[in-house]
Design an enzyme around this catalytic site. Sequence first.
Site, PDB file in Angstrom:
ATOM      1  N   ARG A  62       0.844  -1.335  -0.155  1.00 58.38           N
ATOM      2  CA  ARG A  62      -0.002  -0.219  -0.275  1.00 58.38           C
ATOM      3  C   ARG A  62       0.983   1.194   0.030  1.00 58.38           C
ATOM      4  NH1 ARG A  62      -5.114  -1.786   0.768  1.00 58.38           N
ATOM      5  NH2 ARG A  62      -5.280  -3.684   1.712  1.00 58.38           N
ATOM      6  N   LYS A  78       6.747   3.452  -2.862  1.00 59.62           N
ATOM      7  CA  LYS A  78       7.301   2.531  -3.494  1.00 59.62           C
ATOM      8  C   LYS A  78       6.716   1.663  -4.633  1.00 59.62           C
ATOM      9  CE  LYS A  78       8.452  -0.966  -0.533  1.00 59.62           C
ATOM     10  NZ  LYS A  78       8.495  -1.741   0.593  1.00 59.62           N
ATOM     11  N   ASP A 114      10.716  -7.762   0.385  1.00 58.93           N
ATOM     12  CA  ASP A 114      10.982  -7.333   1.738  1.00 58.93           C
ATOM     13  C   ASP A 114      12.272  -7.092   1.760  1.00 58.93           C
ATOM     14  OD1 ASP A 114      10.073  -7.135   4.274  1.00 58.93           O
ATOM     15  OD2 ASP A 114      11.295  -8.981   4.743  1.00 58.93           O
ATOM     16  N   PHE A 170      13.213   7.543   1.360  1.00 58.84           N
ATOM     17  CA  PHE A 170      12.540   7.145   2.935  1.00 58.84           C
ATOM     18  C   PHE A 170      13.020   6.196   3.734  1.00 58.84           C
ATOM     19  CE2 PHE A 170      11.106   4.616  -0.892  1.00 58.84           C
ATOM     20  CZ  PHE A 170      10.977   3.130  -0.347  1.00 58.84           C
ATOM     21  N   GLY A 171      12.551   5.825   4.775  1.00 57.42           N
ATOM     22  CA  GLY A 171      13.301   4.757   5.550  1.00 57.42           C
ATOM     23  C   GLY A 171      14.637   5.464   6.217  1.00 57.42           C
ATOM     24  N   HIS A 217      19.863  -1.346  -3.325  1.00 57.13           N
ATOM     25  CA  HIS A 217      19.612  -2.692  -3.364  1.00 57.13           C
ATOM     26  C   HIS A 217      18.338  -3.156  -4.054  1.00 57.13           C
ATOM     27  CE1 HIS A 217      17.351  -0.498  -0.374  1.00 57.13           C
ATOM     28  NE2 HIS A 217      16.486  -1.635  -0.060  1.00 57.13           N
TER      29      HIS A 217
END
Length: 204
Positions: free
Chosen positions: A9, A13, A74, A157-158, A185
């Site tokens: 969601r 991304k 993931d 982000f992150g 990555h």
Amino acid sequence: MNKVLLATRNRKKLIELQRILDGALGAHRIALIGLDDVEAYPELPETGLTFGENALIKAREGCRRTGLPTIADDSGLAVEALNGMPGVFSARWAGQHGDDHANLQLVLNQIADVPDEHRGASFVCTVALALPGGKEHLVDGRQAGRLLREPHGDGGFGYDPIFRGDGQDRTNAELTPAEKDAISHRGKALRELAKLVAKVLPPA
């Protein structure tokens, strides 16, 4: 154009993955849709202990529920001084899923006393592709670097604002989207995925 579900969601991304796949696939186009674009279904908890296990949980369920080829990823940050953590717990390291600021600050606090030469870390991403009929594929990507002592940059982000990749003079949050895609990555994993997509999904 082939329609493919991306089991997320997270609109950032979705945009990032569509951009990378478009660049890698060329004329072999696919249209990514997210979980907000399909009929809602109960999402399974990410109970895997590896990035690959969690990616497959999401991809399998999305494919089963919608009948569409489904991509799920993931990813997370593996910090050497924290024995590879937060790893699969990166998005909820501070206790609440998706609180980027709290997660970042907790990592900084946990390694505050670690000298610069021991602040190595890697972003790791595993992407799963589940196809109707049961076939599954996994690809991996990794970006090595080290963690700074304070955030720099407003992009990404992150943990991007505290991560500087090897050979770079800026954090991932200071790079343009194209610059980040080229070395990240997720970019590496998705370029490998694009090769698979071109083989296993016929041109629309």
